[in-house]
Structure formats: structure tokens, C-alpha cells
Design a protein around this motif. Structure first.
Motif, short mmCIF file in Angstrom:
data_model
loop_
_atom_site.label_atom_id
_atom_site.label_comp_id
_atom_site.label_asym_id
_atom_site.label_seq_id
_atom_site.Cartn_x
_atom_site.Cartn_y
_atom_site.Cartn_z
N THR A 4 0.85 -1.19 0.00
CA THR A 4 0.00 0.00 0.00
C THR A 4 0.88 1.24 0.00
OG1 THR A 4 -0.11 -0.02 2.42
CG2 THR A 4 -1.86 -1.19 1.22
N PHE A 5 0.30 2.37 -0.39
CA PHE A 5 1.05 3.62 -0.50
C PHE A 5 0.31 4.70 0.26
CE2 PHE A 5 1.65 1.03 -4.27
CZ PHE A 5 3.02 1.04 -4.45
N ASP A 6 1.03 5.45 1.09
CA ASP A 6 0.38 6.59 1.73
C ASP A 6 0.25 7.72 0.71
OD1 ASP A 6 2.63 8.60 1.91
OD2 ASP A 6 3.54 6.98 3.07
N PRO A 7 -0.64 8.69 0.94
CA PRO A 7 -0.91 9.73 -0.07
C PRO A 7 0.32 10.48 -0.55
CG PRO A 7 -2.58 9.78 1.65
CD PRO A 7 -1.53 8.82 2.11
N ILE A 8 1.23 10.78 0.35
CA ILE A 8 2.42 11.54 -0.05
C ILE A 8 3.32 10.70 -0.95
CG2 ILE A 8 4.55 12.62 0.79
CD1 ILE A 8 3.01 13.47 3.27
N GLU A 9 3.53 9.45 -0.57
CA GLU A 9 4.35 8.55 -1.39
C GLU A 9 3.73 8.34 -2.76
OE1 GLU A 9 6.71 4.34 -0.73
OE2 GLU A 9 4.63 4.50 -0.03
N LEU A 10 2.41 8.18 -2.79
CA LEU A 10 1.72 7.96 -4.06
C LEU A 10 1.86 9.18 -4.97
CD1 LEU A 10 -0.03 5.99 -5.68
CD2 LEU A 10 -2.04 7.08 -4.68
N GLU A 11 1.72 10.38 -4.38
CA GLU A 11 1.86 11.59 -5.19
C GLU A 11 3.28 11.73 -5.74
OE1 GLU A 11 0.76 15.28 -6.99
OE2 GLU A 11 -0.38 13.55 -6.22
N LEU A 12 4.28 11.41 -4.92
CA LEU A 12 5.65 11.47 -5.40
C LEU A 12 5.90 10.49 -6.54
CD1 LEU A 12 7.54 11.77 -1.99
CD2 LEU A 12 7.35 13.55 -3.75
N LEU A 13 5.38 9.28 -6.40
CA LEU A 13 5.53 8.27 -7.45
C LEU A 13 4.83 8.74 -8.73
CD1 LEU A 13 5.03 5.06 -5.33
CD2 LEU A 13 7.04 5.54 -6.74
N TRP A 14 3.65 9.29 -8.57
CA TRP A 14 2.88 9.75 -9.73
C TRP A 14 3.63 10.85 -10.47
CZ3 TRP A 14 -0.32 8.65 -13.28
CH2 TRP A 14 -1.02 9.63 -13.99
N ARG A 15 4.18 11.80 -9.71
CA ARG A 15 4.92 12.89 -10.35
C ARG A 15 6.18 12.38 -11.03
NH1 ARG A 15 1.43 16.80 -11.36
NH2 ARG A 15 0.01 16.98 -9.60
N ARG A 16 6.81 11.40 -10.47
CA ARG A 16 8.00 10.82 -11.10
C ARG A 16 7.62 10.12 -12.42
NH1 ARG A 16 12.31 9.48 -7.63
NH2 ARG A 16 13.25 8.42 -9.43
N ASP A 208 7.82 -4.82 -9.08
CA ASP A 208 7.02 -4.70 -10.29
C ASP A 208 6.06 -3.53 -10.10
OD1 ASP A 208 4.74 -5.59 -8.81
OD2 ASP A 208 5.32 -7.67 -9.17
N LEU A 209 5.17 -3.33 -11.07
CA LEU A 209 4.24 -2.19 -11.01
C LEU A 209 2.82 -2.60 -10.63
CD1 LEU A 209 5.33 -0.19 -14.20
CD2 LEU A 209 5.97 0.24 -11.82
N THR A 210 2.62 -3.85 -10.28
CA THR A 210 1.26 -4.35 -10.04
C THR A 210 0.51 -3.52 -9.01
OG1 THR A 210 1.97 -6.59 -10.59
CG2 THR A 210 -0.10 -6.36 -9.38
N ASP A 211 1.11 -3.32 -7.85
CA ASP A 211 0.41 -2.60 -6.78
C ASP A 211 0.26 -1.12 -7.11
OD1 ASP A 211 0.20 -4.93 -5.29
OD2 ASP A 211 2.14 -4.61 -4.29
N LEU A 212 1.29 -0.53 -7.69
CA LEU A 212 1.21 0.89 -8.04
C LEU A 212 0.16 1.12 -9.12
CD1 LEU A 212 2.27 3.76 -7.74
CD2 LEU A 212 4.06 3.21 -9.41
N ALA A 213 0.15 0.27 -10.14
CA ALA A 213 -0.85 0.41 -11.21
C ALA A 213 -2.26 0.24 -10.65
CB ALA A 213 -0.58 -0.61 -12.31
N ARG A 214 -2.44 -0.76 -9.77
CA ARG A 214 -3.76 -0.99 -9.18
C ARG A 214 -4.23 0.26 -8.42
NH1 ARG A 214 -2.37 -3.97 -5.43
NH2 ARG A 214 -2.57 -2.32 -3.88
N GLU A 215 -3.31 0.88 -7.69
CA GLU A 215 -3.67 2.06 -6.90
C GLU A 215 -4.02 3.25 -7.78
OE1 GLU A 215 -4.35 3.71 -3.15
OE2 GLU A 215 -3.61 1.69 -3.55
N ILE A 216 -3.18 3.53 -8.78
CA ILE A 216 -3.41 4.70 -9.64
C ILE A 216 -4.65 4.49 -10.50
CG2 ILE A 216 -2.49 5.95 -11.62
CD1 ILE A 216 0.30 5.59 -10.40
#
Length: 540
Positions: A4-16, A208-216
């Protein structure tokens, strides 16, 4: 174990992720050979997950490519399942039905591996400066006339370029250096996306990107469904006519149904495909229709697979928005660019404040091909845009492409690469439809051939018969017109011009929004002072 990703981490990943695709887009522009990429930005860059579902796209992207590019990656996977892919592969196709709807758009995709496992794809589509065949125009009657068809295949296999394919491409196009140069620029973009993605994953410990893709994607899907639920359930219908071919208009119909948190669209009743190259393949129709829905429901939501999951579409086989092989489609935008307006016609019945009057699009283009002194062939395509429609908040923007975002080609570049002289390129007074908020203006361009050899010219041009319509009491914009040597000419045909001949383009203006009598006196005075409206027409 699911991460899982907290909101700040998710936003940083998204911007990257956004930075990765934007950097790839910049690299592609800087290494490309043609004006279509460098000047007009007719391309897109996307990262998908391992199944081809879109994750992020570059800020400089053609709306249609946002919808078609991930679908092409999914088609690639049908031809090349993961066990047939290897690090260093680059896949290629320009198939009309698997790509973007016409042959000049070439799609490349690169599988990205991590520890021997397929985790993602980097992908690009770009409009090639030439693809061979008959110069791009509505005239071809079969796809075979339109140029080189590249089936899904490996341009590069495990790092080794298929030189036979390269030789075939170079032999079949008028601009071998430019066409191949742009393909290699696309490969540069693929490599940049792969590299930046690896750095990101290393930095955040992602296997991998499985969890990140699922979240976004999941968050976007949730937001889109919430936006759709705010709309009243029901079925809404719209139709419009295009200029068609040889004074035979094309009728397009759409039935849009809202049910809970989903939207379905059906093009039943739309006219049949034609034996001219204005047919719009379903891949392009779908992308444009979903773009229209998103603009009206959740325009600020990121573009990825999740945003489009609640939307479905169907169209009868053999109609002009779902043509069947071997239908030609080189000028498919002459139909496809009307699709978002059909969506607006439906959704405008329930959220009129979110739609605008019709635009002076499809955008206009001028294709040229010829042979320079010395026998070297050349081909160019220049884009020119009409005005956007007015809306509830403001006047339509002048000379701006919609629903594409292709930029107009500058005079300086055009005269540098083509034997042409531009006498003028200026705004077209009185072309914007009157309204409380006026339609954007079209433009006037006068071009003279300075070539010692004949030039074949063809055009992408619409709204010469049916102008951009106004809404909520607004008036229509001015229709477009094409003149060769001063005489009105059918823009759906190909012509040959010689030294001293002139081509005059008048692109259409956008429709007005609201009763013209409600336009402020100050706005009317400013229109006249700026030359947008002539004094005698300021109170139409």
C-alpha cells in the motif's frame, strides 16, 4: 504481499512517472527529423503495465493517441505473448485497425523486464512524414493505395535491428531519412521511459508495477464512476452532418445511455463506410468518444485505464465509424474529429454548462509531394487550425486545434523545407460565430508555388458546407473555403500546382454561445478594434 502507498508517497511516485514520460517526449522532439513531431507535436508517449493497460501519458499528447496507444500494446501481446518477448525487443505496426486508424501513424512499443519478468511497456506513436502510396488525401478507395502496411512485428529483436524491415521502409517512402530518423527518435523516447522507470523502481524498492498500477488506475476509476453517478440516468441522442464526399453529406448518430456509474454509447444509424479515405476505424472512434465523455465528466482526472473502464462503446460493422477491411482511412480525422461533438450533443442536454459550441474542426492540413531539381523526392504536411466554439465562460480560442492538439506549422519552417512562398497568414475577420461569447476565428493563408517542378497537393478540410454551429442562441461560424488560383475548389480532391500557382485557405470559425444581443458593448468595441469583427457586422 500487497503493498500500500500513503498519499504523499503515491503523489511522489505519480509525479515521477509524469516526469519520465514528459522527459521522453522532450527527447523525441529534440531528436526527430520532421516538422510533424518537432513543430506540430503529432505524437504521444505512454507507459503501460505488463498487460497493456495505460498508466501514464506525456503532457504533450494527442487525445486520440491516449486512447489508441495502450490498445495497440494489447494487440502486440496477442501476437507476441510474454514468452515470445525478450529484453531489447521493439515492436512496430501501423495497421489501421490495430493502431490509430490510418497508416501514417506508426506505433512502437518496448517490453520492460525486471529480474527476467515482464513488468511494463514503454510505447510511442508518431505521425511519419511519409508512408508511401498515394499522397494523403480522401481520394484512395482501398487501404492498399494509401501506403506501406506494417503488420505487428519486431523492428528490433533482443537488441538487433531488422535491417530487412528498415530497407523495405526506406524503399517505399519519399522521405527515407526523415521517416527512419523519426522512428529512431521514437526509440530514443522508449529507452528514456525504460531508464527512468528503472531508476524510480530502484529508488522505491518496487519489484514490479502491479500494486502501483492498481492504486493509480483504481483511484481514477473510482473518481470517474463518482462523476458519472452525478448525472441523471437516461438515454440521450444526437446527430450531425459532415460535408461528406462529392456533395453527399455523411450523417452520424449517437445514442448515449447513463445507468448508475457507467456510460454506454451506440452509433447505430450512422451512415455506411464509403469507398473514400474518410472512414474512421473503431479504435479512433472509441478514443475520440471517450475523450468527449471525459471532458464533460471529469476533465482534470489523469488519463489512464481506470478513467475509461466505466465507459463502453459499440458501432455497427461496416458503418463509417467502424469500417471493415480493406476500407481506406488516411483522412479519418474528417469523420473522427466530429465524434466529441456528438458526445457533447448528448451530454449537453443535461449539463449544458459543460459543453461548447461547435469548433472550426476537423483541423485543416495541406499535403505536398514532388521532386526537387536533381531528382530527389520530398513530401510535407502542414497543419492549419480553425477557431474553437464559445462556451458559458468565454469566447472561443482563435486558430487552435480541437479535439486534437496539433500545432499550426509556422511560415518560417514551411518556407525553409518546401518550395513555397507565403504571401500572408492572418486572422479571418467575421469568421467567429456571433454570440454572448463569440466563436474563435479561423485564419487566411495565401501560398504561392515557387517550385520549378510540379507539386501534387491535397487537403484535409471540412466544414465547407456545414459550418460550426452555435448553441444556446449563438450563431454559426463562417464555413471554410479552398481556392486554387482564386477559384473555389473541392478540398476532397488532389491537384497539381506549378510555379506561380496560388493556394488560398480560409479555415472555419467556431460557433457562438448565447444570444449575440447579450454580448457586452465593451466586448463589441474590442472586437472591432482588434479586427476580429468588421464594424458593419459588429451587431449581427
Amino acid at each position: 504481499m500487497t503493498r500500500t502507498f500513503d498519499p504523499i508517497e503515491l503523489e511522489l511516485l505519480w509525479r515521477r512517472l509524469i516526469s519520465a514520460v514528459d522527459e521522453a517526449a522532450v527527447a523525441m522532439v529534440r531528436t526527430s527529423f520532421s516538422t510533424l513531431v518537432r513543430e506540430s507535436y503529432d505524437f504521444s508517449c505512454v507507459i503501460t503495465d505488463e498487460t497493456g493497460q495505460s498508466l501514464v501519458q506525456a503532457s504533450e499528447s494527442i487525445p486520440s493517441f491516449i486512447g489508441t496507444l495502450p490498445e495497440t500494446v494489447k494487440h502486440f501481446l496477442r501476437f507476441f505473448p510474454p514468452d515470445r518477448l525478450a529484453p531489447g525487443d521493439v515492436l512496430i505496426t501501423n495497421d489501421i485497425w490495430l493502431g490509430t486508424g490510418h497508416l501514417p501513424d506508426i506505433t512502437l512499443a518496448k517490453p520492460i523486464f525486471r529480474d527476467g519478468k515482464l513488468i511494463a511497456f514503454s510505447a510511442t506513436t508518431a505521425h511519419a512524414p511519409d508512408i508511401g502510396g498515394k499522397i494523403r488525401s480522401p481520394e484512395p478507395r482501398e487501404v492498399f493505395e494509401e501506403g506501406l502496411q506494417i503488420p505487428p512485428m519486431k523492428m528490433i529483436a533482443a537488441g538487433r535491428t531488422d535491417e530487412t524491415l528498415v530497407a523495405i521502409i526506406r524503399k517505399n517512402v519519399r522521405t527515407p531519412d526523415q521517416t527512419m530518423g523519426d522512428l529512431y527518435a521514437q526509440i530514443v523516447a522508449l529507452d528514456v521511459m525504460e531508464d527512468r522507470l528503472r531508476v524510480l523502481m530502484d529508488g522505491y524498492g518496487l519489484d514490479d508495477l502491479t500494486d502501483l498500477a492498481r492504486e493509480i488506475q483504481g483511484r481514477c476509476e473510482t473518481a470517474m464512476r463518482a462523476a458519472i453517478r452525478e448525472l441523471p440516468d437516461g438515454t440521450y441522442r444526437s446527430e450531425l452532418k459532415t460535408d461528406g464526399i462529392m456533395e453527399t453529406p455523411i450523417t452520424m448518430k449517437l445514442e448515449l445511455t447513463i445507468k448508475g456509474d457507467e456510460i454506454s454509447m451506440d452509433f447505430a444509424g450512422t451512415d455506411a463506410q464509403v469507398d473514400r479515405a474518410i472512414n474512421c476505424a473503431l479504435c479512433y472512434t472509441t478514443a475520440m468518444a471517450m475523450y468527449g465523455v471525459k471532458v464533460c465528466t471529469s476533465p482534470n482526472l489523469p488519463n489512464n485505464e481506470g478513467a475509461f473502464r466505466p465507459i463502453s462503446l459499440s458501432a455497427p460493422e461496416g458503418c463509417i465509424v467502424n469500417p471493415q477491411f480493406p476500407a481506406p482511412g488516411g483522412s479519418r480525422m474528417l469523420i473522427g474529429h466530429y465524434v466529441p461533438m456528438l458526445v457533447f450533443g448528448c451530454l449537453g442536454q443535461i449539463v449544458p454548462e459543460r459543453v461548447m459550441a461547435a469548433c472550426g474542426s476537423p483541423m485543416w492540413g495541406m499535403n505536398q509531394s514532388g521532386v526537387r531539381e536533381g531528382g530527389k523526392p520530398y513530401a510535407n504536411m502542414f497543419f492549419y487550425n480553425g477557431g474553437m466554439g464559445g462556451n458559458t465562460q468565454r469566447d472561443g480560442i482563435t486558430c487552435l486545434s480541437w479535439p486534437s492538439n496539433v500545432s499550426s506549422t509556422s511560415i518560417e519552417i514551411s518556407e525553409h523545407i518546401a518550395p513555397l512562398r507565403f504571401h500572408h497568414k492572418k486572422l479571418r475577420p467575421d469568421s467567429g460565430g456571433p454570440g454572448r461569447h463569440r466563436g474563435g476565428l479561423g485564419q487566411e493563408i495565401l501560398i504561392e508555388s515557387r517550385s520549378e517542378t510540379p507539386i501534387a497537393v491535397s487537403f484535409l478540410a471540412e466544414r465547407t458546407i456545414f459550418p460550426a454551429f452555435g448553441i444556446e442562441g449563438g450563431k454559426d461560424g463562417a464555413p471554410g473555403e479552398l481556392r486554387i488560383n482564386g477559384e473555389l475548389t473541392d478540398p476532397k480532391k488532389q491537384y497539381v500546382i506549378r510555379k506561380g500557382d496560388t493556394v488560398s485557405l480560409g479555415t472555419p470559425g467556431g460557433g457562438g454561445h448565447g444570444d449575440p444581443k447579450q454580448r457586452s458593448a465593451a466586448a463589441l468595441v474590442a472586437d472591432v478594434a482588434a479586427g476580429y469583427v468588421t464594424a458593419e457586422n459588429s451587431y449581427r
